[in-house]
Design a protein around this motif. Sequence first.
Motif, PDB file in Angstrom:
ATOM      1  N   ASP A 107       0.649  -1.195   0.358  1.00 33.31           N
ATOM      2  CA  ASP A 107      -0.153  -0.100  -0.117  1.00 33.31           C
ATOM      3  C   ASP A 107       1.091   1.362  -0.073  1.00 33.31           C
ATOM      4  OD1 ASP A 107       0.951   0.450   2.452  1.00 33.31           O
ATOM      5  OD2 ASP A 107      -0.919  -0.140   3.611  1.00 33.31           O
ATOM      6  N   GLN A 108       0.231   2.419   0.096  1.00 39.03           N
ATOM      7  CA  GLN A 108       1.223   3.496  -0.157  1.00 39.03           C
ATOM      8  C   GLN A 108       2.110   3.812   1.161  1.00 39.03           C
ATOM      9  OE1 GLN A 108      -2.586   4.273   0.361  1.00 39.03           O
ATOM     10  NE2 GLN A 108      -2.849   5.356   2.076  1.00 39.03           N
ATOM     11  N   ASP A 109       1.695   3.038   2.272  1.00 35.69           N
ATOM     12  CA  ASP A 109       2.811   2.845   3.576  1.00 35.69           C
ATOM     13  C   ASP A 109       3.721   1.963   3.555  1.00 35.69           C
ATOM     14  OD1 ASP A 109       1.411   5.535   4.543  1.00 35.69           O
ATOM     15  OD2 ASP A 109      -0.010   4.109   5.308  1.00 35.69           O
ATOM     16  N   GLU A 110       3.683   1.362   2.186  1.00 33.09           N
ATOM     17  CA  GLU A 110       4.714   0.254   1.946  1.00 33.09           C
ATOM     18  C   GLU A 110       4.536  -1.060   2.862  1.00 33.09           C
ATOM     19  OE1 GLU A 110       8.833   1.081   1.317  1.00 33.09           O
ATOM     20  OE2 GLU A 110       8.322   2.712  -0.344  1.00 33.09           O
ATOM     21  N   LYS A 111       3.193  -1.102   3.185  1.00 29.81           N
ATOM     22  CA  LYS A 111       2.608  -2.425   4.051  1.00 29.81           C
ATOM     23  C   LYS A 111       2.441  -3.419   3.060  1.00 29.81           C
ATOM     24  CE  LYS A 111       1.074   0.196   7.983  1.00 29.81           C
ATOM     25  NZ  LYS A 111      -0.201   0.610   8.716  1.00 29.81           N
ATOM     26  N   PRO A 112       2.908  -4.953   3.258  1.00 26.63           N
ATOM     27  CA  PRO A 112       2.512  -5.968   2.107  1.00 26.63           C
ATOM     28  C   PRO A 112       1.179  -5.947   2.197  1.00 26.63           C
ATOM     29  CG  PRO A 112       4.039  -6.413   4.110  1.00 26.63           C
ATOM     30  CD  PRO A 112       3.549  -5.054   4.369  1.00 26.63           C
ATOM     31  N   LEU A 113       0.558  -6.159   0.948  1.00 21.17           N
ATOM     32  CA  LEU A 113      -0.832  -6.566   0.646  1.00 21.17           C
ATOM     33  C   LEU A 113      -0.476  -8.038  -0.166  1.00 21.17           C
ATOM     34  CD1 LEU A 113      -2.306  -3.355  -1.130  1.00 21.17           C
ATOM     35  CD2 LEU A 113      -2.630  -4.384   1.304  1.00 21.17           C
ATOM     36  N   ARG A 114      -1.435  -8.701   0.045  1.00 25.75           N
ATOM     37  CA  ARG A 114      -1.332 -10.123  -0.611  1.00 25.75           C
ATOM     38  C   ARG A 114      -2.267 -10.136  -1.901  1.00 25.75           C
ATOM     39  NH1 ARG A 114       2.332 -14.016   0.611  1.00 25.75           N
ATOM     40  NH2 ARG A 114       2.717 -13.889   2.732  1.00 25.75           N
ATOM     41  N   SER A 115      -2.034 -10.455  -2.868  1.00 23.50           N
ATOM     42  CA  SER A 115      -2.898 -10.628  -4.250  1.00 23.50           C
ATOM     43  C   SER A 115      -4.069 -11.565  -3.918  1.00 23.50           C
ATOM     44  CB  SER A 115      -2.081 -10.972  -5.402  1.00 23.50           C
ATOM     45  OG  SER A 115      -1.792 -12.037  -5.500  1.00 23.50           O
ATOM     46  N   LEU A 116      -4.905 -11.477  -5.091  1.00 23.33           N
ATOM     47  CA  LEU A 116      -5.937 -12.376  -5.235  1.00 23.33           C
ATOM     48  C   LEU A 116      -5.478 -13.777  -5.275  1.00 23.33           C
ATOM     49  CD1 LEU A 116      -9.027 -12.464  -5.279  1.00 23.33           C
ATOM     50  CD2 LEU A 116      -8.992 -12.419  -7.800  1.00 23.33           C
ATOM     51  N   ALA A 117      -4.154 -14.044  -6.035  1.00 28.06           N
ATOM     52  CA  ALA A 117      -3.599 -15.396  -6.236  1.00 28.06           C
ATOM     53  C   ALA A 117      -3.226 -15.818  -4.535  1.00 28.06           C
ATOM     54  CB  ALA A 117      -2.329 -15.483  -7.018  1.00 28.06           C
ATOM     55  N   TYR A 118      -2.908 -15.256  -3.755  1.00 27.64           N
ATOM     56  CA  TYR A 118      -2.460 -15.769  -2.372  1.00 27.64           C
ATOM     57  C   TYR A 118      -3.923 -16.204  -1.786  1.00 27.64           C
ATOM     58  CZ  TYR A 118       2.550 -14.981  -2.532  1.00 27.64           C
ATOM     59  OH  TYR A 118       3.715 -14.986  -2.897  1.00 27.64           O
ATOM     60  N   LEU A 139      -7.218 -20.895   0.075  1.00 30.98           N
ATOM     61  CA  LEU A 139      -8.446 -21.764   0.017  1.00 30.98           C
ATOM     62  C   LEU A 139      -8.357 -23.250  -0.589  1.00 30.98           C
ATOM     63  CD1 LEU A 139     -10.917 -18.867  -1.245  1.00 30.98           C
ATOM     64  CD2 LEU A 139     -10.693 -19.899   0.987  1.00 30.98           C
ATOM     65  N   GLY A 140      -6.993 -23.432  -0.832  1.00 31.58           N
ATOM     66  CA  GLY A 140      -6.582 -24.968  -1.570  1.00 31.58           C
ATOM     67  C   GLY A 140      -6.454 -24.978  -2.901  1.00 31.58           C
ATOM     68  N   PHE A 194       3.446 -21.462  -5.340  1.00 37.18           N
ATOM     69  CA  PHE A 194       2.452 -21.492  -6.360  1.00 37.18           C
ATOM     70  C   PHE A 194       3.011 -22.807  -7.143  1.00 37.18           C
ATOM     71  CE2 PHE A 194       1.170 -16.754  -6.616  1.00 37.18           C
ATOM     72  CZ  PHE A 194       0.687 -16.844  -5.457  1.00 37.18           C
ATOM     73  N   ASP A 195       2.234 -23.399  -7.871  1.00 37.00           N
ATOM     74  CA  ASP A 195       2.276 -24.593  -8.480  1.00 37.00           C
ATOM     75  C   ASP A 195       2.884 -24.606  -9.977  1.00 37.00           C
ATOM     76  OD1 ASP A 195       0.652 -26.526  -6.409  1.00 37.00           O
ATOM     77  OD2 ASP A 195      -0.569 -24.596  -6.793  1.00 37.00           O
ATOM     78  N   ASN A 241      -8.826 -30.952  -5.891  1.00 33.35           N
ATOM     79  CA  ASN A 241     -10.270 -31.299  -5.469  1.00 33.35           C
ATOM     80  C   ASN A 241     -10.916 -29.777  -5.436  1.00 33.35           C
ATOM     81  OD1 ASN A 241      -9.994 -33.951  -4.763  1.00 33.35           O
ATOM     82  ND2 ASN A 241      -9.626 -33.411  -2.962  1.00 33.35           N
ATOM     83  N   LYS A 242     -10.084 -28.609  -5.311  1.00 27.53           N
ATOM     84  CA  LYS A 242     -10.736 -27.228  -5.162  1.00 27.53           C
ATOM     85  C   LYS A 242     -10.711 -26.509  -6.228  1.00 27.53           C
ATOM     86  CE  LYS A 242     -10.602 -27.201  -0.378  1.00 27.53           C
ATOM     87  NZ  LYS A 242     -11.757 -26.779   0.431  1.00 27.53           N
ATOM     88  N   GLY A 243     -10.066 -26.876  -7.170  1.00 26.69           N
ATOM     89  CA  GLY A 243      -9.816 -25.941  -8.363  1.00 26.69           C
ATOM     90  C   GLY A 243      -8.684 -25.033  -8.638  1.00 26.69           C
ATOM     91  N   PHE A 244      -8.576 -24.260  -9.603  1.00 33.21           N
ATOM     92  CA  PHE A 244      -7.396 -23.687  -9.782  1.00 33.21           C
ATOM     93  C   PHE A 244      -7.411 -22.087 -10.166  1.00 33.21           C
ATOM     94  CE2 PHE A 244      -8.030 -25.642 -13.777  1.00 33.21           C
ATOM     95  CZ  PHE A 244      -8.038 -24.428 -14.928  1.00 33.21           C
ATOM     96  N   PHE A 245      -6.611 -21.253  -9.809  1.00 32.94           N
ATOM     97  CA  PHE A 245      -6.569 -19.961 -10.301  1.00 32.94           C
ATOM     98  C   PHE A 245      -5.360 -19.588 -11.237  1.00 32.94           C
ATOM     99  CE2 PHE A 245      -5.112 -15.672  -9.661  1.00 32.94           C
ATOM    100  CZ  PHE A 245      -6.259 -14.841  -9.731  1.00 32.94           C
TER     101      PHE A 245
END
Length: 146
Positions: free
Chosen positions: A2-13, A18-19, A60-61, A138-142
């Motif tokens: 973010d603008q304060d350089e705090k880590p954000l996780r992407s949608l992939a994470y 969620l598996g 990541f796979d 079992n869960k799917g993929f992104f």
Amino acid sequence: MDQDEKPLRSLAYKFKELGFKIGIITDSSLTDATISPFFAISPRCLAHNRIVADLCRSGFDFYAESSLGVPKYFSEKDMRSMLISAGYRVIPGKKLRTMNPGERNYLFSPSRATERKPGTPSLGDITAAAANLLSHGNKGFFLVVS
């Protein structure tokens, strides 16, 4: 970040938590600012060494890029060693069919139509192979394709 350089996780994470199995494909370099935010948590888009370290830590796979995106101050041997140490099987594009669903795979292959040589898989070939590989579960993929 973010603008304060705090880590954000992407949608992939989020999907990984969620598996889901995760794949990232680009017809440029994985250290490119367009695709790297899906796995890297670097405040600087030119911090290629840190981006590669984040790639290795992501778990990541599947990753694929048009060349082995070796950052400045790394040799190709160093890059391969980091990937292998992180549990990735490093595969040249011509060996696309040798990928195994139970392994983390890192594929490098010139996939841009202007750079491809006969027998080298296209971006479409790589995407289809990744979808097939990631669908074992079992869960799917992104899957992100750029």
